[in-house]
Design an enzyme around this catalytic site. Structure first.
Site, PDB file in Angstrom:
ATOM      1  N   SER A 220       0.820  -1.201   0.000  1.00  0.00           N
ATOM      2  CA  SER A 220       0.000   0.000   0.000  1.00  0.00           C
ATOM      3  C   SER A 220       0.863   1.265   0.000  1.00  0.00           C
ATOM      4  O   SER A 220       1.598   1.500  -0.940  1.00  0.00           O
ATOM      5  CB  SER A 220      -0.973  -0.038   1.175  1.00  0.00           C
ATOM      6  OG  SER A 220      -2.125   0.724   0.886  1.00  0.00           O
TER       7      SER A 220
ATOM      8  N   LYS B  40     -21.810  17.665   7.445  1.00  0.00           N
ATOM      9  CA  LYS B  40     -20.703  18.010   8.333  1.00  0.00           C
ATOM     10  C   LYS B  40     -20.343  16.849   9.261  1.00  0.00           C
ATOM     11  O   LYS B  40     -19.189  16.735   9.700  1.00  0.00           O
ATOM     12  CB  LYS B  40     -21.069  19.248   9.163  1.00  0.00           C
ATOM     13  CG  LYS B  40     -19.922  19.792   9.998  1.00  0.00           C
ATOM     14  CD  LYS B  40     -18.754  20.210   9.118  1.00  0.00           C
ATOM     15  CE  LYS B  40     -17.609  20.774   9.945  1.00  0.00           C
ATOM     16  NZ  LYS B  40     -16.428  21.061   9.126  1.00  0.00           N
TER      17      LYS B  40
END
Length: 327
Positions: free
Chosen positions: A153, A205
């Site tokens: 990764s 949010k």
């Protein structure tokens, strides 16, 4: 009377031993000051832009200088706990080492030894970019990456800056992908009567609020971000490795031989073979290999003992975008 004299003699012995121990500590302190004193405050210039390290001769008798560096563990920013104070941020330390090598006109190459499952997206990209800049800083500079155990990764992302990428026969390579994980505790909180009050400025949010039902629209928004990060990662691998498509870049891992066959690495071998390949790239018979060590001051020497580190980031830091192989 004899008992009083015995007690008095015991106290005298204690005071004498205390005096001797204190004297010994002061003498040792003075010796360490004299030993490290030449390095304390000896750096001249901007220490962040032009950092310096002590060079330790690692191997080789050649005239061409190569610096060995290490990328191990999670690629995460954050100081490490010590017995007193905090240790340096490992990501920043590696970046400073790369900058130090770049400023040294004698350094022709970096050998980066990797043993990491990856980590955060931005630090992985920062290390990749620093290595790329080193290569581009002067003509004839090289970067060789050697994967010991794991180069997955984010660590594989970093390896894309290499001129040559080698992995040991038992290494795990790949896991090209992005992951973001979170826990949803809505059912549990309902059962125990726990609720959260969220005051927000917009409907998105509080993405992935663990105390609310999973919002499919919000998941779709986050999926777009993950896809964008994956496009960057996979695109870099395709371009760097010369792959025809992204069919193998779906997060899977490879053993070294399979990674070589798939074109994800350039060779399989051990550290000495990586150094031999680096010498071939530079076109010399032998190398002068050094390692960097931090210049210690007196307090580093006395207070350098570390305690087992514990980070709560995994528990309270919230969801993060990660280039990370986490089986």
């Amino acid at each position: 009377m004899a008992r009083r004299k015995s007690k008095w003699g015991l106290w005298v012995a204690i005071w004498v031993l205390t005096f001797l121990l204190l004297g010994s500590w002061l003498v040792n302190f003075g010796l360490m000051v004299s030993f490290f004193g030449s390095e304390v405050g000896s750096e001249v210039g901007p220490v962040d832009a032009e950092p310096s390290f002590r060079e330790i001769w690692s191997s080789g008798y050649g005239d061409v200088k190569v610096v060995r560096m290490e990328l191990s563990g999670l690629i995460m920013r954050g100081a490490e706990e010590k017995l007193f104070g905090m240790a340096a941020d490992p990501v920043e330390t590696l970046l400073r080492q790369i900058r130090c090598a770049e400023k040294d006109e004698e350094v022709r190459a970096i050998l980066l030894e990797v043993d990491s499952p990856g980590g955060a997206v931005t630090p992985s990209d920062e290390i990749y970019e620093a290595l790329r800049r080193f290569r581009a800083s002067e003509e004839g500079r090289f970067v060789v990456v050697h994967i010991r155990d794991v180069g997955a990764s984010g660590a594989y992302y970093v390896a894309m800056a290499a001129d040559y990428l080698m992995a040991e026969p038992t290494a795990i390579v790949g896991s090209v992908g992005v992951i973001m994980q979170s826990l949803n505790m809505k059912v549990l909180s309902d059962r125990i009567g726990l609720s959260a009050v969220t005051i927000k400025s917009g409907e998105n949010k509080d993405l992935l609020n663990p105390f609310e039902e999973v919002n499919t629209n919000q998941v779709a928004l986050l999926q777009e971000v993950v896809n964008g990060m994956q496009d960057r990662f996979a695109g870099l691998v395709v371009e760097t490795r010369g792959l025809e498509n992204r069919s193998l870049l779906d997060g899977r891992i490879f053993l070294a031989d399979d990674a070589l066959q798939a074109g994800l690495i350039d060779g399989v071998g051990y550290l000495d073979q990586a150094l031999t390949k680096l010498a071939e790239l530079i076109k010399v018979d032998d190398l002068y290999v050094v390692r960097y060590e931090k210049k210690r001051d007196v307090w580093d020497a006395f207070l350098g003992a570390r305690v087992p580190s514990f980070s709560a980031n995994s528990f309270i830091g919230g969801p993060r975008l990660l280039y990370l192989w986490r089986p």
